[in-house]
Design an enzyme around this catalytic site. Sequence first.
Site, PDB file in Angstrom:
ATOM      1  N   ARG A   1      -5.210  -4.203 -41.456  1.00 42.01           N
ATOM      2  CA  ARG A   1      -4.604  -5.735 -41.031  1.00 42.01           C
ATOM      3  C   ARG A   1      -6.146  -6.125 -40.092  1.00 42.01           C
ATOM      4  O   ARG A   1      -6.762  -5.704 -39.547  1.00 42.01           O
ATOM      5  CB  ARG A   1      -3.295  -5.412 -39.388  1.00 42.01           C
TER       6      ARG A   1
ATOM      7  N   THR B   1      -9.726  -5.790 -35.864  1.00 46.05           N
ATOM      8  CA  THR B   1      -9.449  -5.158 -36.827  1.00 46.05           C
ATOM      9  C   THR B   1      -8.381  -3.812 -36.268  1.00 46.05           C
ATOM     10  O   THR B   1      -8.849  -3.414 -35.512  1.00 46.05           O
ATOM     11  CB  THR B   1     -10.868  -4.896 -37.465  1.00 46.05           C
ATOM     12  N   HIS B   2      -7.483  -3.737 -37.044  1.00 46.74           N
ATOM     13  CA  HIS B   2      -6.656  -2.120 -37.276  1.00 46.74           C
ATOM     14  C   HIS B   2      -6.502  -1.580 -38.394  1.00 46.74           C
ATOM     15  O   HIS B   2      -6.081  -2.473 -38.997  1.00 46.74           O
ATOM     16  CB  HIS B   2      -5.901  -2.734 -36.403  1.00 46.74           C
ATOM     17  N   ILE B   3      -6.534  -0.337 -38.811  1.00 50.06           N
ATOM     18  CA  ILE B   3      -6.083   0.186 -39.960  1.00 50.06           C
ATOM     19  C   ILE B   3      -4.089   0.566 -39.470  1.00 50.06           C
ATOM     20  O   ILE B   3      -4.421   1.758 -38.206  1.00 50.06           O
ATOM     21  CB  ILE B   3      -6.923   1.500 -40.652  1.00 50.06           C
TER      22      ILE B   3
END
Length: 148
Positions: free
Chosen positions: A91, A98-100
């Site tokens: 996302r 940014t991040h998962i």
Amino acid sequence: MVGINVEGCIFCDIVEGKAPCYKVYEDELSLAILDINPFSKGHCLVIPKRHVPWWHELTDDENASLFGVAKVVAERMMETLKPDFVCMYARGRRIPHTHIFLVPTYVGDVLDRFFNALELFQESPPELTALRGEVSMEGIAELLRRSQ
């Protein structure tokens, strides 16, 4: 290396220790934390320590770190929480850092039902069905192969 962080970014604040978090794992370039609005028990976010809006803008080292940390945490989830699988998606839209998402997922839970519905949707609309045609697939594949 932390690098440039953006004032007012909650993830940058977490990396710098200015905001609380439930740290799960980290390496030099990335950090895994529990999501404060979890979809399921153990739902984590993996973030780069440097502020980067989109994962494809990370350096090769940052990208390797981000996905390496995600792998370590997902393996721990599988071992300890025993989900059917760990859903992963990247996302950066709502919070432009940014991040998962790593979400332990079980058959029939909210996320499983969402992705089942999405897959059914993907198979039905004519505009999406048209994308499956050989001419369309080859044309898109060729575009991506040529792209630099």
